[in-house]
Design a protein around this motif. Structure first.
Motif, PDB file in Angstrom:
ATOM      1  N   GLU A  42       1.096  -1.034   0.041  1.00  0.00           N
ATOM      2  CA  GLU A  42      -0.210   0.079   0.023  1.00  0.00           C
ATOM      3  C   GLU A  42       0.867   1.154   0.055  1.00  0.00           C
ATOM      4  N   TYR A  43       2.040   1.268   0.717  1.00  0.00           N
ATOM      5  CA  TYR A  43       2.717   2.465   0.825  1.00  0.00           C
ATOM      6  C   TYR A  43       3.222   2.910  -0.623  1.00  0.00           C
ATOM      7  N   LEU A  44       3.530   1.981  -1.524  1.00  0.00           N
ATOM      8  CA  LEU A  44       4.066   2.275  -2.990  1.00  0.00           C
ATOM      9  C   LEU A  44       2.869   2.903  -3.538  1.00  0.00           C
ATOM     10  N   GLN A  45       1.452   2.609  -3.353  1.00  0.00           N
ATOM     11  CA  GLN A  45       0.431   3.295  -3.967  1.00  0.00           C
ATOM     12  C   GLN A  45       0.246   4.842  -3.579  1.00  0.00           C
ATOM     13  N   GLN A  46       0.346   4.905  -2.196  1.00  0.00           N
ATOM     14  CA  GLN A  46       0.357   6.137  -1.402  1.00  0.00           C
ATOM     15  C   GLN A  46       1.483   7.234  -1.896  1.00  0.00           C
ATOM     16  N   ARG A  47       2.688   6.473  -2.332  1.00  0.00           N
ATOM     17  CA  ARG A  47       3.885   7.455  -3.094  1.00  0.00           C
ATOM     18  C   ARG A  47       3.439   7.711  -4.316  1.00  0.00           C
ATOM     19  N   ALA A  48       3.096   6.891  -4.901  1.00  0.00           N
ATOM     20  CA  ALA A  48       2.689   7.082  -6.440  1.00  0.00           C
ATOM     21  C   ALA A  48       1.778   8.132  -6.768  1.00  0.00           C
ATOM     22  N   VAL A  49       0.935   8.403  -5.598  1.00  0.00           N
ATOM     23  CA  VAL A  49      -0.008   9.499  -5.510  1.00  0.00           C
ATOM     24  C   VAL A  49       0.723  11.001  -5.660  1.00  0.00           C
ATOM     25  N   GLU A  50       1.688  10.803  -4.813  1.00  0.00           N
ATOM     26  CA  GLU A  50       2.653  12.078  -4.589  1.00  0.00           C
ATOM     27  C   GLU A  50       3.702  12.266  -5.968  1.00  0.00           C
ATOM     28  N   VAL A  51       4.241  11.259  -6.240  1.00  0.00           N
ATOM     29  CA  VAL A  51       5.077  11.256  -7.421  1.00  0.00           C
ATOM     30  C   VAL A  51       4.760  11.528  -8.752  1.00  0.00           C
ATOM     31  N   ALA A  52       3.470  10.881  -8.882  1.00  0.00           N
ATOM     32  CA  ALA A  52       2.724  11.091 -10.336  1.00  0.00           C
ATOM     33  C   ALA A  52       2.758  12.709 -10.925  1.00  0.00           C
ATOM     34  N   PRO A  53       2.436  13.599 -10.181  1.00  0.00           N
ATOM     35  CA  PRO A  53       2.202  15.028 -10.521  1.00  0.00           C
ATOM     36  C   PRO A  53       3.632  15.280 -10.805  1.00  0.00           C
ATOM     37  N   ILE A  54       4.667  15.221 -10.233  1.00  0.00           N
ATOM     38  CA  ILE A  54       6.019  15.324 -10.657  1.00  0.00           C
ATOM     39  C   ILE A  54       6.654  14.961 -11.812  1.00  0.00           C
ATOM     40  N   PHE A  55       6.278  13.660 -11.863  1.00  0.00           N
ATOM     41  CA  PHE A  55       6.668  13.086 -13.274  1.00  0.00           C
ATOM     42  C   PHE A  55       5.950  13.850 -14.386  1.00  0.00           C
ATOM     43  N   GLU A  56       4.776  13.955 -14.158  1.00  0.00           N
ATOM     44  CA  GLU A  56       3.955  14.777 -15.293  1.00  0.00           C
ATOM     45  C   GLU A  56       4.546  16.159 -15.360  1.00  0.00           C
ATOM     46  N   GLU A  57       4.761  16.703 -14.516  1.00  0.00           N
ATOM     47  CA  GLU A  57       5.675  18.271 -14.634  1.00  0.00           C
ATOM     48  C   GLU A  57       6.739  18.006 -15.377  1.00  0.00           C
ATOM     49  N   SER A  58       7.454  16.983 -15.062  1.00  0.00           N
ATOM     50  CA  SER A  58       8.717  16.995 -15.807  1.00  0.00           C
ATOM     51  C   SER A  58       8.916  16.925 -17.645  1.00  0.00           C
ATOM     52  N   GLY A  59       7.703  16.715 -18.015  1.00  0.00           N
ATOM     53  CA  GLY A  59       7.644  16.598 -19.392  1.00  0.00           C
ATOM     54  C   GLY A  59       8.000  15.340 -20.165  1.00  0.00           C
ATOM     55  N   VAL A  60       8.502  14.409 -19.152  1.00  0.00           N
ATOM     56  CA  VAL A  60       9.089  13.202 -19.673  1.00  0.00           C
ATOM     57  C   VAL A  60       7.934  12.214 -20.108  1.00  0.00           C
ATOM     58  N   GLU A  61       7.917  11.845 -21.252  1.00  0.00           N
ATOM     59  CA  GLU A  61       6.708  10.862 -21.661  1.00  0.00           C
ATOM     60  C   GLU A  61       6.887   9.353 -21.002  1.00  0.00           C
ATOM     61  N   ASN A  62       7.924   8.930 -20.903  1.00  0.00           N
ATOM     62  CA  ASN A  62       8.025   7.537 -20.669  1.00  0.00           C
ATOM     63  C   ASN A  62       8.765   7.351 -19.229  1.00  0.00           C
ATOM     64  N   TRP A  63       8.032   6.439 -18.511  1.00  0.00           N
ATOM     65  CA  TRP A  63       8.192   6.225 -16.900  1.00  0.00           C
ATOM     66  C   TRP A  63       9.479   5.873 -16.934  1.00  0.00           C
TER      67      TRP A  63
END
Length: 305
Positions: free
Chosen positions: A216-237
């Motif tokens: 569960e902790y990974l899902q919770q962290r993904a909530v916080e990291v996803a917007p940072i990933f989107e902000e980066s403009g990098v298309e591929n994870w």
């Protein structure tokens, strides 16, 4: 040819193929051999262990089929005594069909971990193993619940001549070195090998697909990291994660596992584009790592993360 400690950072490939999934017996043998061969032909290093079910059997067959492409190997080696440690070396060498291990990953427990932290006799024994040529280098495995051992060894200077790098989970969602150890490694500019490159899969799946994150902790962290990933403009994870690791000054490589050819090709493409991520992106992830380490990581029971 033996790779000396001072040469490891230059010799290692920026991406290392993690062989965990080669031990998955639900995947046809020929598919596992195929991906091993593809990674071998790409010339990248491999990371493996006899604990990965039948992975060594698959590697043995792949190596036999293409002996000219046998990769450099980082192999997990564990034990609570030197006798156990030496037995573990053979548990890997014999199934692989090779005569030495390029880099041994020190997975120490019990009395051996205590000796490592306090500058004990284990250091003489590890030097003997290096002199024998059965292992050429050592890197120190780190988990949140073991971080105090390598930290103490570093602070006292015990491990300076023995350990070529420290290896642990290091990706946008995980930094498995405790804060004090991480700070020490950064201050010393000590080499680090980052494991679990993509943290179990694309961040949006970790965040949005029920049950995709194994904890569960990974899902919770993904909530916080996803917007940072989107902000980066990098298309591929995958590209984002490989570039994240190599944006950290002391990271010399990242270990990513997969059983799918298309995913391996993503890793291989990403290793050729190591342009650093913007400092603003790195700073946001760093702040999360420091908070997560204090809130959960160093308090976690072993093997619960």
């Amino acid at each position: 040819m033996m790779i000396k400690k001072t040469q490891l950072s230059d010799a290692i490939t920026p991406y290392i193929y993690g062989t965990t999934r080669l031990g998955d017996d639900s995947i046809p043998v020929e598919k596992r051999i195929e991906i091993a061969n593809t990674a071998m032909e790409a010339g990248v290093w491999f990371h493996t262990s006899h604990h990965y079910n039948t992975a060594l059997k698959i590697l043995h067959e792949a190596f036999a089929n293409n002996p000219g492409a046998i990769p450099k190997l980082i192999v997990k080696l564990g034990g609570s005594t030197i006798a156990e440690f030496r037995k573990d070396i053979q548990k890997n060498l014999q199934p692989l069909g090779v005569d030495h291990i390029d880099v041994g990953q020190l997975c120490l427990g019990g009395g051996l971990a205590e000796e490592f932290a306090t500058g004990g006799k284990c250091y003489d024994e590890f030097r003997k193993i290096l002199d024998e040529g059965v292992v050429n280098n050592f890197v120190m495995e780190v988990f949140p619940w073991t971080s105090q051992v390598p930290l103490q060894a570093l602070q006292k200077g015990y491990s300076d001549e023995l350990v070529s790098a420290h290896i642990f989970y290091l990706n946008p969602l995980q930094r498995f070195a405790g804060n004090a150890l991480w700070d020490e490694l950064r201050i010393r500019k000590a080499p680090v090998i980052a494991m679990r490159t993509v943290s179990g899969g694309p961040v949006h799946r970790l965040r949005d697909v029920p049950g995709f994150a194994w904890k569960e902790y990974l899902q919770q962290r993904a909530v916080e990291v996803a917007p940072i990933f989107e902000e980066s403009g990098v298309e591929n994870w995958t590209e984002f994660c490989v570039r994240y690791a190599h944006s950290l000054p002391n990271v010399i490589s990242t270990v990513g596992a997969t059983s799918r050819i298309e995913n391996l090709k993503e890793f291989l493409r990403a290793k050729d584009n190591l342009q650093p991520l913007p400092e603003s992106i790195m700073s946001k992830i760093s702040a999360l790592h420091y908070r997560w380490s204090d809130e959960l990581d160093v308090k976690a029971e072993p093997w619960t993360m």
